[in-house]
Design an enzyme around this catalytic site. Sequence first.
Site, mmCIF file in Angstrom:
data_model
loop_
_atom_site.group_PDB
_atom_site.id
_atom_site.type_symbol
_atom_site.label_atom_id
_atom_site.label_comp_id
_atom_site.label_asym_id
_atom_site.label_seq_id
_atom_site.Cartn_x
_atom_site.Cartn_y
_atom_site.Cartn_z
ATOM 1 N N GLU A 201 0.830 -1.200 0.000
ATOM 2 C CA GLU A 201 0.000 0.000 0.000
ATOM 3 C C GLU A 201 0.870 1.258 0.000
ATOM 4 O O GLU A 201 0.527 2.265 -0.618
ATOM 5 C CB GLU A 201 -0.941 -0.021 1.216
ATOM 6 C CG GLU A 201 -2.078 0.966 1.106
ATOM 7 C CD GLU A 201 -3.271 0.627 2.009
ATOM 8 O OE1 GLU A 201 -3.363 -0.532 2.478
ATOM 9 O OE2 GLU A 201 -4.085 1.518 2.243
ATOM 10 N N GLU A 204 2.099 1.787 -3.453
ATOM 11 C CA GLU A 204 1.000 2.332 -4.262
ATOM 12 C C GLU A 204 0.827 3.830 -3.994
ATOM 13 O O GLU A 204 0.659 4.625 -4.911
ATOM 14 C CB GLU A 204 -0.295 1.576 -3.945
ATOM 15 C CG GLU A 204 -1.485 2.057 -4.765
ATOM 16 C CD GLU A 204 -2.799 1.372 -4.382
ATOM 17 O OE1 GLU A 204 -2.773 0.400 -3.603
ATOM 18 O OE2 GLU A 204 -3.855 1.841 -4.863
ATOM 19 N N CYS A 223 -8.384 -1.998 4.097
ATOM 20 C CA CYS A 223 -8.291 -3.229 4.878
ATOM 21 C C CYS A 223 -9.548 -3.544 5.686
ATOM 22 O O CYS A 223 -9.645 -4.607 6.270
ATOM 23 C CB CYS A 223 -7.069 -3.210 5.784
ATOM 24 S SG CYS A 223 -6.769 -1.624 6.505
ATOM 25 N N SER A 243 -7.309 2.056 -2.242
ATOM 26 C CA SER A 243 -6.114 1.273 -2.542
ATOM 27 C C SER A 243 -6.543 -0.071 -3.114
ATOM 28 O O SER A 243 -7.524 -0.658 -2.678
ATOM 29 C CB SER A 243 -5.313 1.054 -1.264
ATOM 30 O OG SER A 243 -4.421 -0.029 -1.444
ATOM 31 N N LYS A 282 -15.485 -9.753 7.814
ATOM 32 C CA LYS A 282 -14.448 -10.599 7.213
ATOM 33 C C LYS A 282 -15.053 -11.877 6.646
ATOM 34 O O LYS A 282 -14.507 -12.468 5.720
ATOM 35 C CB LYS A 282 -13.378 -10.946 8.253
ATOM 36 C CG LYS A 282 -12.508 -9.765 8.656
ATOM 37 C CD LYS A 282 -11.433 -9.468 7.639
ATOM 38 C CE LYS A 282 -10.781 -8.116 7.917
ATOM 39 N NZ LYS A 282 -9.962 -7.666 6.785
ATOM 40 N N GLU A 285 -16.155 -10.750 3.363
ATOM 41 C CA GLU A 285 -14.999 -10.502 2.497
ATOM 42 C C GLU A 285 -14.434 -11.816 1.950
ATOM 43 O O GLU A 285 -14.178 -11.955 0.753
ATOM 44 C CB GLU A 285 -13.918 -9.756 3.283
ATOM 45 C CG GLU A 285 -12.684 -9.429 2.467
ATOM 46 C CD GLU A 285 -11.585 -8.773 3.302
ATOM 47 O OE1 GLU A 285 -11.271 -9.283 4.395
ATOM 48 O OE2 GLU A 285 -11.049 -7.751 2.866
ATOM 49 N N GLU A 290 -14.301 -12.837 -5.941
ATOM 50 C CA GLU A 290 -12.964 -12.631 -6.491
ATOM 51 C C GLU A 290 -11.844 -13.053 -5.537
ATOM 52 O O GLU A 290 -10.682 -13.014 -5.906
ATOM 53 C CB GLU A 290 -12.776 -11.160 -6.902
ATOM 54 C CG GLU A 290 -12.770 -10.152 -5.762
ATOM 55 C CD GLU A 290 -14.167 -9.660 -5.365
ATOM 56 O OE1 GLU A 290 -15.148 -10.356 -5.699
ATOM 57 O OE2 GLU A 290 -14.265 -8.615 -4.692
ATOM 58 N N CYS A 437 -10.628 -2.143 14.654
ATOM 59 C CA CYS A 437 -10.926 -3.582 14.778
ATOM 60 C C CYS A 437 -11.005 -4.045 16.225
ATOM 61 O O CYS A 437 -11.661 -5.055 16.508
ATOM 62 C CB CYS A 437 -9.861 -4.402 14.073
ATOM 63 S SG CYS A 437 -9.404 -3.744 12.481
#
Lengths: 518, 261
Positions: A201, A204, A223, A243, A282, A285, A290, A437
């Site tokens: 990241e 990037e 994230c 990102s 999560k 996710e 994908e 989190c």
Amino acid sequence: MQNQADKEKERQVTRRGFLKMMGGIGLTGITATIAGCSTDPAGGKGWMPQQYQVASSFPVQVKGRIPIDPTNPSITRDDKKCVLCGQCVEVCQRVQTVYGYYELPIKDDITCVNCGQCTLWCPTAAITERDDIDKVVQALEDKSIHVVVQTAPATRVGLGEEFGMAPGSFVEGKQVAALKKLGFDAVFDTNFSADLTIFEEGTELIKRVTGALDEPLPQFTSCSPGWVKFCEYYYPDLLHHMSTCKSPQQMLGALVKTYYAKEKGISPDKIFSVSIMPCTAKKFEAARPEMNSAGKHAGKPELRDVDVVLTTRELARLIKSKGIDLTSLKDEKYDTLMGESTSAGLIFGATGGVMEAAIRSAYFLITKQEPPEALLNLTPIRGLQGCKEATVNIPGVGDVKVAVVHGLSNARPILEAVRKGDAPYHFIEFMCCPGGCISGGGQPRTSLPPSDEVRQARINSIYNADAHIYAKRKSHENKEVLALYEKFLESPNSHIAHELLHTHYEDRSKHLTVKKNA
Amino acid sequence: MSKGVLVDLTKCVGCGSCTVACKLYNGNAWDETTPTLGDKAKLTGKNWTVVHHKEVKDSNGQPVWRFVKQQCLHCKEPACVSACFAKAFQKTEAGPVIYYPHLCVGCRYCMVACPFNVPKYEWEKAFPLVTKCMMCSDKVEKGEAPACVSVCPADVFKFGEREELLKEAKAIIAKDAKYVKHIYGEEEVGGTDWIYISDVPFDQLGFKTNVTKRSLPSYTASFMHATPFVGITWGVILTGLYHYTKRRNQVSKENNKNIKA
Ligand code: SF4
Ligand code: SF4
Ligand code: SF4
Ligand code: SF4
Ligand code: SF4
């Protein structure tokens, strides 16, 4: 001979009659029912909200509740426990700005970012995470399957609470010990892939700043899957700011079935990849279509990078179900290859942590010099204030402006500013859950509503470990991450890094009508 | 003037709060086998109201989800009432069609008579009764909205005088092009106290649209009322009487239940 249904009815009637008597009403006529003694053994038949026992009482404070899609991969509700207190609406609408932020009629989706904050607010635990413990138990029992587990930064400051320890108790080593006792074949640390995220990241970001990458600033962190889905629903026009890095969970998942499989000589389809997360989003996710990069890499697209996600609460239940007492376990260490971590990876678990970790390493990557002490304790972006900002001077680049928000209601004003081109930042950290989190929707439940005191205790524990327990505080010092690049990934943002560690997003705005002036 | 409820189906988000409120207020147990919400939802002796999930197309042909709350429609001239020779079903002045268990003989004519298949029989019980939504008549008598109506977070319902609600419904569908130009319950079976508006044609949402506009008792009165005395054999009548007596005894045992004479 009375049949069962009849007995049941009699029992209920008796109970109701008794409660009525306790309330001093309806005294007449009780004798008849009490006389018909129940032949059931003593004890209850399950949990029932009190309202069920007192017919015709209808508290004025009852309210509606949030809708939950029965196929929601993250949360589920037991109707029997719902007392219509409306707390789920309260948190979903006011704290997360999800419910009530779309027009009716709905389209073909029940809008939910899977954050699970409602599971923390629901006073009766009617709403809980979707329980996936059985899938893990099955995999652990199957000796032909190699079961790998990773643990998120924040679970180690939450898990102890489920075993009676004080909020914020640091149980990193005990958690590893428990997982090994449960029979996991390898225990890795999501902190490791958090360190890895910083490389990807950070690179990037530098590319965006220097113009090597034709994508806009500010860059958004990616994230937090609840935040990502929120952006996909409500701000799809800003997804270019996001990102492309996968979250640390998904990075590690993709590496388990490629890098680890290769190093260990195990076929990826023999590996079952579990993650322990403070988060219900999560689960969503990991189920995104994908998220099968390792499978695609191996020519088996049906393989998932992460097979099952357990929340901290589920892990606690699993540990208890096996009769393991967490508190008495001796600390153990993560397995090597993807078990090393710096405290920069650890602080990903608290609001501001991703940003602070990024700055520590960006400074080094740009200047080739170690960051000054002040950058190792970037207090302006720590703590529970909803929106935090800092300006960091990096020699050769100048002033880098960053912002940190947590809790989705805090994200909206800053996103509106970005939309208008009024946000002067280079990099913005978004975390879906208030506090980050450490207070995710999969963490141990605390008070109602969740208390900032507990959030702060968990945050303090993370920064205490950052300052005093971990040997290394900068992601770029992680030897195992450096080895990973050397042996497998070549360099940050390389072709293979893109294939395995980066992702794309979906415009979800077609599934709802966003309210204009919400 | 009778009370009614206007249900705007375009606003329902399928949260099921209304179904929970109904259970809480009426003390109905959860039906382990039949859900109150979703594709498999069904009215049963325990489920007085359910919310169906329908995957349909909107006017632009886009696939959309709609949720439909179902309960007794509280017909203005209820077939169930006219079918019940025991007077267990009664239409109150305030609107609700209510049911007195102690009067019921268990003949289940009401179930056959109801054009919407609403009354349910408690098959699993030793002394089954017929059950259905009572429109929370205790609350309605006091001028309060029914329990389910009072908890909806999405403003689906409006409680008030039926005739006022009808006017309002007409105004809404006239003003907003998304609504189909039909108020369900305005005329069906002579009019119901619960009326519905929607943006998806009612037949696609599971509503019975082939019902007559004439009130049903106007057909059934002469014939249904006469039935027990003319059209059936003594055997049936005796069985009926047997159940009737048995019920009476059972009822007197349970007189802590809220029963009117
Ligand atoms: S998980 Fe989050 S977004 Fe979904 S219903 Fe609960 S609070 Fe709302
Ligand atoms: S918070 Fe829990 S108990 Fe309260 S309304 Fe929501 S689901 Fe029901
Ligand atoms: S809907 Fe059926 S049960 Fe309800 S009032 Fe009409 S006829 Fe009677
Ligand atoms: S009106 Fe009362 S009885 Fe009828 S469905 Fe609503 S809550 Fe249940
Ligand atoms: S409470 Fe309202 S929004 Fe929820 S299911 Fe019932 S009618 Fe629909």
